[in-house]
Design a protein around this motif. Structure first.
Motif, PDB file in Angstrom:
ATOM      1  N   LEU A  46       0.829  -1.204   0.000  1.00  0.00           N
ATOM      2  CA  LEU A  46       0.000   0.000   0.000  1.00  0.00           C
ATOM      3  C   LEU A  46       0.867   1.259   0.000  1.00  0.00           C
ATOM      4  O   LEU A  46       0.578   2.227  -0.707  1.00  0.00           O
ATOM      5  CB  LEU A  46      -0.935  -0.005   1.207  1.00  0.00           C
ATOM      6  CG  LEU A  46      -1.872   1.201   1.332  1.00  0.00           C
ATOM      7  CD1 LEU A  46      -2.728   1.384   0.079  1.00  0.00           C
ATOM      8  CD2 LEU A  46      -2.750   1.075   2.572  1.00  0.00           C
ATOM      9  N   HIS A  47       1.908   1.258   0.784  1.00  0.00           N
ATOM     10  CA  HIS A  47       2.809   2.412   0.849  1.00  0.00           C
ATOM     11  C   HIS A  47       3.381   2.729  -0.530  1.00  0.00           C
ATOM     12  O   HIS A  47       3.427   3.893  -0.959  1.00  0.00           O
ATOM     13  CB  HIS A  47       3.929   2.131   1.854  1.00  0.00           C
ATOM     14  CG  HIS A  47       4.717   3.334   2.236  1.00  0.00           C
ATOM     15  ND1 HIS A  47       5.808   3.769   1.521  1.00  0.00           N
ATOM     16  CD2 HIS A  47       4.576   4.208   3.255  1.00  0.00           C
ATOM     17  CE1 HIS A  47       6.309   4.848   2.085  1.00  0.00           C
ATOM     18  NE2 HIS A  47       5.574   5.141   3.140  1.00  0.00           N
ATOM     19  N   ARG A 104       0.690   4.192  -2.831  1.00  0.00           N
ATOM     20  CA  ARG A 104       0.417   5.600  -2.525  1.00  0.00           C
ATOM     21  C   ARG A 104       1.515   6.501  -3.085  1.00  0.00           C
ATOM     22  O   ARG A 104       1.243   7.612  -3.558  1.00  0.00           O
ATOM     23  CB  ARG A 104       0.273   5.774  -1.014  1.00  0.00           C
ATOM     24  CG  ARG A 104      -1.060   5.260  -0.477  1.00  0.00           C
ATOM     25  CD  ARG A 104      -1.026   5.023   1.024  1.00  0.00           C
ATOM     26  NE  ARG A 104      -0.839   6.226   1.797  1.00  0.00           N
ATOM     27  CZ  ARG A 104      -1.825   6.997   2.262  1.00  0.00           C
ATOM     28  NH1 ARG A 104      -3.089   6.687   1.975  1.00  0.00           N
ATOM     29  NH2 ARG A 104      -1.571   8.054   2.996  1.00  0.00           N
ATOM     30  N   TRP A 140      -7.467  -0.560  -2.718  1.00  0.00           N
ATOM     31  CA  TRP A 140      -6.892   0.671  -3.258  1.00  0.00           C
ATOM     32  C   TRP A 140      -7.981   1.722  -3.477  1.00  0.00           C
ATOM     33  O   TRP A 140      -7.832   2.884  -3.081  1.00  0.00           O
ATOM     34  CB  TRP A 140      -6.163   0.374  -4.559  1.00  0.00           C
ATOM     35  CG  TRP A 140      -5.669   1.603  -5.261  1.00  0.00           C
ATOM     36  CD1 TRP A 140      -6.093   2.088  -6.462  1.00  0.00           C
ATOM     37  CD2 TRP A 140      -4.658   2.504  -4.805  1.00  0.00           C
ATOM     38  NE1 TRP A 140      -5.420   3.237  -6.787  1.00  0.00           N
ATOM     39  CE2 TRP A 140      -4.526   3.514  -5.781  1.00  0.00           C
ATOM     40  CE3 TRP A 140      -3.852   2.546  -3.669  1.00  0.00           C
ATOM     41  CZ2 TRP A 140      -3.628   4.561  -5.657  1.00  0.00           C
ATOM     42  CZ3 TRP A 140      -2.943   3.598  -3.543  1.00  0.00           C
ATOM     43  CH2 TRP A 140      -2.839   4.585  -4.528  1.00  0.00           C
ATOM     44  N   THR A 185      -9.414   2.951   0.055  1.00  0.00           N
ATOM     45  CA  THR A 185      -8.498   3.711   0.903  1.00  0.00           C
ATOM     46  C   THR A 185      -8.139   5.071   0.317  1.00  0.00           C
ATOM     47  O   THR A 185      -7.604   5.925   1.037  1.00  0.00           O
ATOM     48  CB  THR A 185      -7.207   2.922   1.189  1.00  0.00           C
ATOM     49  OG1 THR A 185      -6.566   2.565  -0.055  1.00  0.00           O
ATOM     50  CG2 THR A 185      -7.512   1.648   1.977  1.00  0.00           C
ATOM     51  N   GLN A 186      -8.397   5.295  -0.954  1.00  0.00           N
ATOM     52  CA  GLN A 186      -8.075   6.594  -1.542  1.00  0.00           C
ATOM     53  C   GLN A 186      -8.825   7.734  -0.886  1.00  0.00           C
ATOM     54  O   GLN A 186      -8.307   8.846  -0.757  1.00  0.00           O
ATOM     55  CB  GLN A 186      -8.369   6.582  -3.043  1.00  0.00           C
ATOM     56  CG  GLN A 186      -7.437   5.742  -3.866  1.00  0.00           C
ATOM     57  CD  GLN A 186      -5.987   5.991  -3.519  1.00  0.00           C
ATOM     58  OE1 GLN A 186      -5.421   7.022  -3.873  1.00  0.00           O
ATOM     59  NE2 GLN A 186      -5.382   5.069  -2.805  1.00  0.00           N
TER      60      GLN A 186
END
Length: 311
Positions: free
Chosen positions: A206-207, A210, A238, A241-242
């Motif tokens: 995820l990091h 982003r 994805w 979480t945006q």
């Protein structure tokens, strides 16, 4: 989410459990900020030993006719165990594909649940490729470890349960692999609580997404790779979480391992490394709660070899 909760409470009863929520003063866990209360959501006590039981059972219950031909899944271990447990409870044949990094403890657990286990490939992505090829041959219901709507919604019932048990926390700290759990929790809490995603430095799916502005493949390794070993964040996670995720933090293997051993020594909680990331974030100072904050740590899984806790 409500549909998943209803389905699990009515049809999954006796398999999916309500797990305890344990509230402790922050200083009992080494938090120095005054007035902090730490909530431990003890999801490692869930059926199959992890939160995955919620999503996998929800997936099978949502497709009962498809599941008659059996169910198939690729997993680092926990999703496979959860799928096999749900399949056993429903009387459905199950086939599980694991990468070579999966722990012997998880492989043994799968065998005990009656699943056909296939081990091969260096990482989760390799096991998934083999699983997809096999699914085309058999027509079995495919259960994805983290990237299907029913799986994410099932995982999100964990957030619903936290709120029903303890009210609304200020923040929720959760480990991330492929993103099913963080996706479900973020969808449930939205901006009503700060959801903080935690990843190992050696598995930053995820990091990295982003940073790149889109999901990308990453190399994965480290102490939590058998649980948090996805090479790419799931498309559903994805997207979710945006808009609502508060932050994403990376943690070292040393801090993760220290938190895992602390949970065993001090609280007698036997958990796998992936479940220790929320405490590692607090104890390492990578996440610093505000004065008086109520912070919920998702203790997500217990499929660990007990011998590894004697270090």
């Amino acid at each position: 989410m409500e549909q998943a909760a209803t389905r699990l409470s009515e049809q999954g009863r006796g398999y999916v459990r309500q797990t305890p929520l344990w509230k402790l003063p922050g200083d009992a866990l080494g938090v120095t900020q005054p007035g902090v209360q730490v909530w431990l959501k003890l999801e490692q006590l869930q059926a199959s030993g992890s939160f995955k039981a919620r999503g996998m059972m929800n997936r099978l219950l949502a497709h009962p006719q498809a599941a008659e031909r059996g169910v198939i899944v690729a997993s680092g271990g926990n999703a496979g165990i959860a799928t096999a447990g749900a399949a056993q409870a429903l009387g459905v044949p199950c086939e599980v594909f694991l990468p070579e990094i999966s722990s012997p403890a998880k492989q043994a657990r799968l065998a005990s649940l009656g699943a056909r286990v296939v081990v091969g490939g260096a990482a989760y992505a390799d096991a998934l490729a083999a699983c997809l090829a096999r699914q085309k041959e058999t027509g079995a219901l495919l259960t994805h470890a983290y990237d299907q709507p029913e799986v994410v919604a099932g995982a999100g019932t964990l957030g619903r349960e936290v709120e029903a048990q303890g009210g609304l926390p200020d923040s929720v700290l959760v480990s991330v692999g492929g993103g099913g759990l963080v996706g479900g929790l973020t969808a449930w809490f939205e901006r009503r609580a700060r959801v903080v995603a935690l990843e190992p430095e050696l598995a930053p799916t995820l990091h990295s997404a982003r940073a790149a502005g889109e999901p990308v493949d990453v190399d994965v390794g480290g102490v939590a790779a058998d649980s948090l070993g996805a090479r790419r964040i799931g498309a559903l996670a994805w997207e979710i979480t945006q808009s609502h995720l508060h932050d994403a933090i990376l943690l070292s293997d040393a801090d993760i391992r220290a938190a895992q051993l602390w949970l065993w020594r001090e609280l007698k909680l036997a958990v796998e490394p992936a479940a220790a990331l929320p405490l590692a974030a607090l104890q390492s100072g990578r996440y610093r709660p505000s004065e008086g904050e109520q912070v919920c740590l998702i203790v997500c899984g217990a499929n660990v070899d007990p011998a590894t806790l004697n270090a």
